[in-house]
Design an enzyme around this catalytic site. Structure first.
Site, PDB file in Angstrom:
ATOM      1  N   GLY A 178      36.076  27.547  52.013  1.00 15.88           N
ATOM      2  CA  GLY A 178      35.698  27.749  50.622  1.00 15.88           C
ATOM      3  C   GLY A 178      35.167  26.465  50.007  1.00 15.88           C
ATOM      4  O   GLY A 178      35.807  25.422  50.088  1.00 15.88           O
ATOM      5  N   GLY A 233      34.049  26.341  46.639  1.00 14.68           N
ATOM      6  CA  GLY A 233      33.914  26.672  45.233  1.00 14.68           C
ATOM      7  C   GLY A 233      34.571  25.632  44.346  1.00 14.68           C
ATOM      8  O   GLY A 233      34.421  24.435  44.547  1.00 14.68           O
ATOM      9  N   ASP A 260      31.724  28.425  54.055  1.00 17.87           N
ATOM     10  CA  ASP A 260      31.607  29.229  52.837  1.00 17.87           C
ATOM     11  C   ASP A 260      30.413  30.153  52.984  1.00 17.87           C
ATOM     12  O   ASP A 260      29.349  29.738  53.439  1.00 17.87           O
ATOM     13  CB  ASP A 260      31.437  28.354  51.600  1.00 17.87           C
ATOM     14  CG  ASP A 260      31.742  29.128  50.309  1.00 17.87           C
ATOM     15  OD1 ASP A 260      31.072  30.145  50.074  1.00 17.87           O
ATOM     16  OD2 ASP A 260      32.638  28.717  49.550  1.00 17.87           O
ATOM     17  N   ASN A 306      39.607  35.285  47.080  1.00 20.73           N
ATOM     18  CA  ASN A 306      39.957  36.687  47.280  1.00 20.73           C
ATOM     19  C   ASN A 306      41.120  36.798  48.264  1.00 20.73           C
ATOM     20  O   ASN A 306      41.275  35.974  49.172  1.00 20.73           O
ATOM     21  CB  ASN A 306      38.762  37.502  47.766  1.00 20.73           C
ATOM     22  CG  ASN A 306      38.307  37.123  49.157  1.00 20.73           C
ATOM     23  OD1 ASN A 306      38.778  37.679  50.146  1.00 20.73           O
ATOM     24  ND2 ASN A 306      37.396  36.154  49.245  1.00 20.73           N
ATOM     25  N   THR A 333      41.839  39.131  50.564  1.00 26.37           N
ATOM     26  CA  THR A 333      41.548  39.545  51.942  1.00 26.37           C
ATOM     27  C   THR A 333      41.269  38.346  52.834  1.00 26.37           C
ATOM     28  O   THR A 333      41.813  38.224  53.938  1.00 26.37           O
ATOM     29  CB  THR A 333      40.357  40.514  51.957  1.00 26.37           C
ATOM     30  OG1 THR A 333      40.643  41.637  51.123  1.00 26.37           O
ATOM     31  CG2 THR A 333      40.091  40.995  53.374  1.00 26.37           C
ATOM     32  N   ARG A 352      42.104  35.225  52.233  1.00 29.68           N
ATOM     33  CA  ARG A 352      43.308  34.393  52.296  1.00 29.68           C
ATOM     34  C   ARG A 352      44.263  34.914  53.362  1.00 29.68           C
ATOM     35  O   ARG A 352      44.849  34.142  54.128  1.00 29.68           O
ATOM     36  CB  ARG A 352      43.996  34.375  50.928  1.00 29.68           C
ATOM     37  CG  ARG A 352      43.374  33.424  49.920  1.00 29.68           C
ATOM     38  CD  ARG A 352      44.170  33.471  48.631  1.00 29.68           C
ATOM     39  NE  ARG A 352      43.884  32.341  47.780  1.00 29.68           N
ATOM     40  CZ  ARG A 352      43.481  32.442  46.510  1.00 29.68           C
ATOM     41  NH1 ARG A 352      43.301  33.639  45.986  1.00 29.68           N
ATOM     42  NH2 ARG A 352      43.248  31.367  45.794  1.00 29.68           N
ATOM     43  N   CYS A 355      42.091  61.432  34.256  1.00 31.29           N
ATOM     44  CA  CYS A 355      41.849  62.166  33.010  1.00 31.29           C
ATOM     45  C   CYS A 355      41.675  61.225  31.823  1.00 31.29           C
ATOM     46  O   CYS A 355      40.942  61.542  30.881  1.00 31.29           O
ATOM     47  CB  CYS A 355      42.991  63.151  32.750  1.00 31.29           C
ATOM     48  SG  CYS A 355      42.945  64.580  33.859  1.00 31.29           S
ATOM     49  N   CYS A 365      58.841  39.838  57.756  1.00 27.41           N
ATOM     50  CA  CYS A 365      57.430  39.735  57.378  1.00 27.41           C
ATOM     51  C   CYS A 365      56.562  40.238  58.528  1.00 27.41           C
ATOM     52  O   CYS A 365      56.692  39.756  59.659  1.00 27.41           O
ATOM     53  CB  CYS A 365      57.058  38.301  57.026  1.00 27.41           C
ATOM     54  SG  CYS A 365      55.292  38.067  56.694  1.00 27.41           S
TER      55      CYS A 365
END
Length: 621
Positions: free
Chosen positions: A25, A27, A44, A114, A116, A118, A169, A446
């Site tokens: 990443g 960013g 990235d 995000n 996913t 990670r 609804c 886990c």
């Protein structure tokens, strides 16, 4: 350099210079980290957007639409001529970024936006046994967490918040807030016009059927959806905007108004008809100009013109071959459509309208990013990274001593991961801006960090191997009487499912040669027997399971019948119990997207939900 040596010590300074670092990443946090690291590989997939420039200071206006990783490398290299950055404009899910790739690094930094991705990096680091520094920011707040296989809890040990959803609804019949209109335009109207034809309208991620929804009303809504799908045939014609407008803002609203019981305690909606509102022969021309005024709250006629303009732009894209157009906050055409349609619906129901800028924040679930939060969080990542590298040095030093196996200091270092903490940046704290807590041990159940990870190596010179060879290898290595094999969400073998034994591994997608959008696959091996059997003799020279010595934890005691265990949210299979032959006879395809321990199988409209037991699985890459 002298100051660094005095702060960190000579040994740690040399270790920092020697270490290889992976940054995923580029960013907000990634840009800040790049300025603090020297030997680094950065990956990235994103390109630079105008909204990035207020907080990602390695980018300038001339860099818009260019790859983040490549521009970040170019700019960060100017801060330090001796820095070495290997930039990749690619997805971390690519098969080339496999276990061997991750094993080549001393530490991995996650700077992703995000869940996913990670989760994927978390799983790969666990499988490669490489320490991970996970980080993120939300507005003025931030968090940094060090993760090490078998030492600390991993990213998936804690449940993540589920995206908020709204009853069908409420969204389709009785909206009362701007967000209801936005979700309607984003998750219903846009997919019905430009989504995949085979998708049902209730599949929108933000609209769910609840017990309070009226079954008859839902059927009426489905009829509306079918009528709207017929209008798709008009894509590319001038009649499209008129037909869609009259369908959703007049015909559908008239149907709602006829349900008098619904409006006894609330004001009924007002209908809108295209011909009575717009006499402009070219509303899309004016709509293009209005769409650029994204911080202005448009009026009724303005929204209609932007609606026509955006619908025309999306139609041209569909005619050019774009089969599926999905909403993206950075896709101006889809944003214009959602903003204008949501505002028109809000006017119908007497709900306040919003500017396109505000709608972008709500539709894209955007929380404003703060540059200072990114900078502070990145600095905390680096400090935790120093501790992880110091931990690695301490282990090497302890292992070199004659009494290494008994050294209490080595055991202490291993349990604390070099003194790492889970660190929080909390803007609302009245006492301290930065707070911390001790790292928690891994959660025993886990589904991601509790399995034992191993690598399956197949010789290039070997003839095509079949699943039977893999089953024989596993039986020879472990004292398993009965076990199951799960690939992704598919059970490919268990004692009651032997149909695949004669199939080639390549035909079962057990290979890295074919591209996989979800990244490298993991085989999950689960022991399902209570009594182990004797080992079978070794006899598979073409297939190896590494490492040579694999320590399996003791099989946990079965949980009480009333205890439920939720599965891993990203759909990765954690284990599988015996697949019942009856399910095969009925033609049901097993799935374990959301298994629960010791629960009965329940049939759905499409497939059967398979229940699994988490009994010490082994994940094989």
């Amino acid at each position: 350099m002298t100051g660094t040596r005095q702060s960190l010590g000579t040994a740690l300074t040399l270790e920092v210079k020697r270490s290889r670092v992976l940054l995923v990443g580029a960013g907000g946090i990634g840009c800040e980290l790049l300025k603090n690291l020297s030997e680094i590989v950065v990956i990235d997939l994103d390109t630079i957007d105008l909204s990035n420039l207020n907080r990602q200071f390695l980018f300038r206006k001339q860099h818009i639409k260019k790859p983040k990783a490549l521009v970040a490398k170019e700019t960060a290299s100017q801060f330090n001529l001796s820095v070495h950055i290997d930039a990749h404009h690619a997805s971390i899910f690519d098969n080339r970024y496999d276990i061997e790739f991750f094993e080549g690094f001393d530490i991995v930094f996650n700077a992703l936006d995000n869940v996913t991705a990670r989760r994927h990096v978390n799983k790969m680091c666990l499988a490669a046994d490489v320490p991970l520094i996970e980080s993120g920011t939300t507005g003025f707040n931030g968090q940094v967490q060090a993760i090490q296989k078998g030492v600390t809890e991993c990213y998936d040990c804690l449940e993540k918040p589920v995206q908020k959803s709204f009853p069908i609804c409420t969204i389709r019949s009785t909206p009362s807030q701007p967000i209801h209109c936005i979700v309607w335009a984003k998750s219903y109207l846009l997919p019905e016009l430009f989504g995949a034809v085979e998708e049902e309208e209730e599949n929108g991620s933000e609209m769910t059927t609840t017990e309070g929804d009226n079954a008859e009303e839902i059927e009426k809504l489905k009829e509306e959806a079918q009528a709207l799908k017929k209008i798709r045939n008009l894509i590319g014609t001038k009649e499209l905007a008129v037909e869609v407008f009259n369908k959703v803002f007049f015909d559908d609203i008239e149907r709602l108004r006829s349900m008098s019981e619904m409006w006894k305690t609330r004001k009924p909606p007002e209908t809108l008809r295209f011909s009575t509102l717009c006499i402009d022969k070219n509303p899309e021309v004016h709509g293009e100009k209005l769409a650029k005024q994204d911080q202005v709250i448009w009026g009724l006629l303005d929204n209609l013109k932007v609606f026509c303009y955006s619908l025309g732009a999306l139609s041209k894209r569909a005619q050019a071959g774009e089969k599926v157009i999905e909403f993206d906050k950075d896709d101006k055409d889809t944003l214009d459509f959602v903003a204008s349609a949501a505002n028109l619906r809000a006017l119908v129901f007497g709900i306040p309208t919003s500017s396109e800028w505000d709608i972008k924040q709500m539709a894209g679930n955007i929380i404003p990013a703060i540059a200072t939060s990114n900078a502070i969080t990145a600095s905390l990542c680096v400090l935790q990274g120093f501790k992880v590298l110091r931990h690695q040095l301490s282990k090497i030093s302890a292992a070199s001593r004659p009494d290494a196996t008994e050294a209490p200091s080595a055991r202490k270092v291993d349990s604390t991961l070099g003194g790492c903490k889970k660190v929080y940046l909390e803007s609302k704290s009245t006492e301290r801006l930065i707070n911390s807590e001790s790292l928690a041990p891994p959660r025993p159940d886990c589904p991601v960090c509790s399995p034992v990870y191993a690598k399956l190596v197949i010789s290039d010179k070997a003839s095509p191997l079949r699943l039977q060879s893999l089953v024989d290898l596993l039986q020879s290595r472990f004292s398993f009487d009965e076990f199951s094999l799960t690939l992704g969400s598919r059970i490919i073998y268990d004692p009651d499912l032997e149909d695949n034994l004669d199939k080639l591994l390549a035909n079962l997608d057990i290979t890295n040669n074919s591209p996989n959008p979800a990244g490298p696959q993991f085989l999950t091996v689960t022991d399902g027997a209570d009594e182990p059997r004797k080992r079978l003799p070794e006899g598979q020279p073409d297939m190896l399971l590494l490492p040579e010595i694999i320590h399996l934890p003791p099989k946990p005691k079965p949980a009480p019948a009333s205890t439920d265990a939720e599965a891993n949210g990203d759909g990765i299979a954690t284990a599988g119990d015996k697949r019942k032959r009856e399910a095969q006879d009925e033609g049901q395809e097993p799935t374990d997207d959301s298994p629960k321990k010791n629960a009965k199988r329940t049939k759905t409209s499409k497939e059967e939900a398979v229940v699994v037991e988490e009994d010490g699985p082994i994940n094989i890459d």
